[in-house]
Write an enzyme that holds these catalytic residues in place. Structure first.
Site, PDB file in Angstrom:
ATOM      1  N   LYS A 270     -54.992  -8.201  16.106  1.00  0.00           N
ATOM      2  CA  LYS A 270     -53.625  -8.559  15.701  1.00  0.00           C
ATOM      3  C   LYS A 270     -53.658  -9.464  14.471  1.00  0.00           C
ATOM      4  CE  LYS A 270     -51.843  -7.951  20.389  1.00  0.00           C
ATOM      5  NZ  LYS A 270     -51.422  -8.558  21.665  1.00  0.00           N
TER       6      LYS A 270
ATOM      7  N   ASP B 265     -43.140 -10.345  21.502  1.00  0.00           N
ATOM      8  CA  ASP B 265     -43.657  -9.459  22.553  1.00  0.00           C
ATOM      9  C   ASP B 265     -42.524  -8.813  23.345  1.00  0.00           C
ATOM     10  OD1 ASP B 265     -46.404  -8.961  22.893  1.00  0.00           O
ATOM     11  OD2 ASP B 265     -46.752 -11.043  23.470  1.00  0.00           O
TER      12      ASP B 265
ATOM     13  N   GLN C 113     -50.909 -14.375  24.433  1.00  0.00           N
ATOM     14  CA  GLN C 113     -51.714 -13.253  24.917  1.00  0.00           C
ATOM     15  C   GLN C 113     -51.904 -13.371  26.425  1.00  0.00           C
ATOM     16  OE1 GLN C 113     -52.641 -10.651  23.002  1.00  0.00           O
ATOM     17  NE2 GLN C 113     -53.654  -9.620  24.696  1.00  0.00           N
TER      18      GLN C 113
HETATM   19  N1  GUN Z   1     -51.963  -8.307  27.256  1.00  0.00           N
HETATM   20  C1  GUN Z   1     -52.066  -6.960  27.314  1.00  0.00           C
HETATM   21  N2  GUN Z   1     -51.160  -6.387  26.497  1.00  0.00           N
HETATM   22  C2  GUN Z   1     -50.470  -7.380  25.922  1.00  0.00           C
HETATM   23  C3  GUN Z   1     -49.405  -7.416  24.976  1.00  0.00           C
HETATM   24  O1  GUN Z   1     -48.873  -6.399  24.503  1.00  0.00           O
HETATM   25  N3  GUN Z   1     -48.972  -8.663  24.629  1.00  0.00           N
HETATM   26  C4  GUN Z   1     -49.512  -9.780  25.139  1.00  0.00           C
HETATM   27  N4  GUN Z   1     -49.013 -10.938  24.741  1.00  0.00           N
HETATM   28  N5  GUN Z   1     -50.491  -9.790  26.016  1.00  0.00           N
HETATM   29  C5  GUN Z   1     -50.973  -8.579  26.393  1.00  0.00           C
END
Ligand code: GUN
Length: 289
Positions: free
Chosen positions: A56, A123, A100
């Site tokens: 990311k 998110d 995350q």
């Molecule tokens: N953990 C697994 N997928 C995601 C996601 O799309 N966003 C976040 N913040 N954590 C995750």
């Protein structure tokens, strides 16, 4: 070695579509005097999270979005993390906040998600954003990245889900539920399957579009897919040999489906592109007010 039989399904790769999205974000960011900033919060000690966050942040760099990383200890308390979230909410330079998941188990994940300013919730996990999505008010919501990426993938392949039977296997808050909302908003007939579904094959076989996001390699076999179906594999499990595997038996299902996404290289790149698109949207919305 004998030649492998020609696969029937068209491979729907996410990379080229994600690259187009990222180019559009980069072009827009290049016109901005002040660059958008994404704050990424990560708990230590989770290799998968490390990998996702690295991807990311690398993508942010590519498109000119600033990213700030905040590491939290394995022993972090909910109170301390909430303090950080409130600080990021109040920081006018921060446009997006991404925590995350998963978080260490002593942390109240719901409290953390609910503490994020919905306008910075790139998110799309905050109840306000989920609520707007569920009401069909997608334009006012921030829509979570993986589901948004799946819809963009389908659109790019010219798939109109209206009137189609779409089965979503998995009901997670990150993938299954928001995908089901997005499909419902597009007038699909949506079936959701979960771990208690008695006859999974009976519901997957009905699907014109099958979306699978469970995290069980090989869950969907060839005989569970309707001939000609479109299959979107959201699974990402790390196998003992280090390879990533989806939830779909790719070899078998690609003999039956008309379109199938690969793992890796299908939904994954779309998630990242959608996250950055959300960061730009969050930046623009906050400044319009
Ligand atoms: N953990 C697994 N997928 C995601 C996601 O799309 N966003 C976040 N913040 N954590 C995750």
């Amino acid at each position: 070695m004998a030649p492998s039989p020609a696969t029937k399904a068209r491979l729907l790769e996410g990379k080229p579509i994600a690259d187009t999205m990222l180019s559009a974000v980069a072009a827009k960011v290049a016109t901005l005097a002040q660059k958008p900033t994404l704050a990424v919060v990560i708990a230590e000690g989770n290799p998968a999270s490390e990998l996702y966050v690295a991807k990311k942040q690398a993508a942010c760099k590519k498109v000119g979005i600033n990213s700030l990383r905040f590491d939290i200890a394995r022993t972090e308390t909910t109170a301390k993390l909430l303090f950080l979230i409130r600080k990021l909410n109040a920081d006018p330079k921060v446009d997006g906040i991404l925590v995350q998941l998963p978080l260490p188990k002593q942390i109240d994940e719901d409290a953390v998600i609910e503490a994020i300013d919905p306008q910075k919730d790139v998110d799309g996990f905050h109840p306000i954003n989920v609520g707007r999505l569920s009401r069909g008010d997608e334009d006012a919501a921030l829509v979570s990245a993986t589901p948004k990426g799946i819809i963009k993938l389908l659109e790019s392949a010219g798939v109109d889900v209206s009137g189609k039977i779409c089965t979503v296997v998995g009901t997670s808050n990150i993938v299954g539920k928001p995908v089901a909302y997005l499909l419902t908003n597009r007038k699909a007939t949506v079936i959701t399957a979960n771990s208690k579904t008695k006859d999974l094959k009976a519901v997957t076989r009905q699907a014109d579009v099958l979306v699978v996001g469970v995290g069980k390699p090989g869950l969907v076999r060839g005989d569970m897919v309707k001939p000609g179906a479109i299959v979107i594999d959201v699974g990402t499990s790390k196998l003992a040999n280090g390879k990533l595997a989806g939830d779909v038996d790719f070899e078998a299902v690609s003999q039956v489906a008309s379109i199938i996404t690969p793992v890796p290289g299908g939904v994954g790149p779309m998630t990242i592109a959608s996250l950055l698109d959300n960061t730009l949207i969050a930046y623009e919305r906050r400044r319009k007010k």
